[in-house]
Design an enzyme around this catalytic site. Sequence first.
Site, PDB file in Angstrom:
ATOM      1  N   CYS A  55       0.827  -1.209   0.000  1.00 44.40           N
ATOM      2  CA  CYS A  55       0.000   0.000   0.000  1.00 44.40           C
ATOM      3  C   CYS A  55       0.864   1.265   0.000  1.00 44.40           C
ATOM      4  O   CYS A  55       1.662   1.473   0.912  1.00 44.40           O
ATOM      5  CB  CYS A  55      -0.906  -0.007   1.224  1.00 44.40           C
ATOM      6  N   ARG A 124     -14.222   0.222   5.366  1.00 44.35           N
ATOM      7  CA  ARG A 124     -13.099  -0.604   4.918  1.00 44.35           C
ATOM      8  C   ARG A 124     -12.042  -0.768   6.000  1.00 44.35           C
ATOM      9  O   ARG A 124     -11.778   0.140   6.764  1.00 44.35           O
ATOM     10  CB  ARG A 124     -12.460   0.025   3.676  1.00 44.35           C
ATOM     11  N   PHE A 125     -11.423  -1.940   6.009  1.00 45.23           N
ATOM     12  CA  PHE A 125     -10.346  -2.240   6.962  1.00 45.23           C
ATOM     13  C   PHE A 125      -9.008  -1.946   6.277  1.00 45.23           C
ATOM     14  O   PHE A 125      -8.397  -2.831   5.677  1.00 45.23           O
ATOM     15  CB  PHE A 125     -10.423  -3.699   7.399  1.00 45.23           C
TER      16      PHE A 125
END
Length: 313
Positions: A55, A124-125
């Site tokens: 990410c 969202r996680f």
Amino acid sequence: MATRDTTALTDLSKMKPEADGSFKRAASVFRNFIEKDGQFAPEKDRYHLYVSYTCPWATRTVIVRHLKGLQDIIPLTVVSPRLGTNGWPFGNIDEFPGAEADPLFNSSYVKDLYLRADPEYATRFTVPVLWDKKLNTIVNNESSEIIRMFNTAFNDLIPADKAALDLYPEAHRAEIDSLNEWTACISLASRPQQTAYEKAVVNLFAGLDRIEKILTGKDYLVGGQLTEADVRLFVTIIRFDPAYVGQFKCNIRTIRDGYPAIHSWLRKLYWTVPAFKDSTFFDHIKTGYYGGQPTINPTRIIPLGPLPHIMPL
């Protein structure tokens, strides 16, 4: 722990795309700040950072943590890059080089941290997650705010040379904010509709053209010094040739062959500033993008190139 079905928040195949077919990153929910005399005070080993090297947003926090010398102040745990139906798994669930088990709770997935902090959490996680071990909750999950905290909140706990490094200097904040606003668009989510894809990719390369002009003859984006604008752009550009060109069809030009100023800037940061190189793991990046987005790459085949992943100086 909550047992409700949360796969609608973790399984990409169950998520509803925007009208153009893209998936927008959900707004962060936990937005607390570490500050003196506040609920979340700056203390050594009170906080724990959870990230994925895949990410780009999470990697921003890793870079700034390193630049500011916070490695002994804020421990770090890295998850597996293979985003699955239950979200980001820890290394004990999905073994991958560099992926680790959760040292605090032995969680299976990042979602377990969210549900521990708020059993009714319904967004969202995402990563990064900055966890407070004293209050047993998430402090913040917005990378742009975490890097600002890392920039100043712990200055009394680190050596003077690290404290003196200011990645968001007041004299350049307006310019940094302006750059951040539009360089954030220099990435591309899935656009399965042809016209939407074409519009997005043309806009992306127009942004790269603009950055190329800004960086021509320069080592940094703003004020002749390293700032958070460089950090925020780096995490996208380092992923461009290895991931975005292939996975998102951003193939009008590559960075290495189409943007000499950006390419020079990228390589100088990577090869001369350890915080950038030490936070970049191409196996995590490529596995996460090509192997973790089956709606775009259903075969999950991970390309070998480009080789080398980054060119030498």
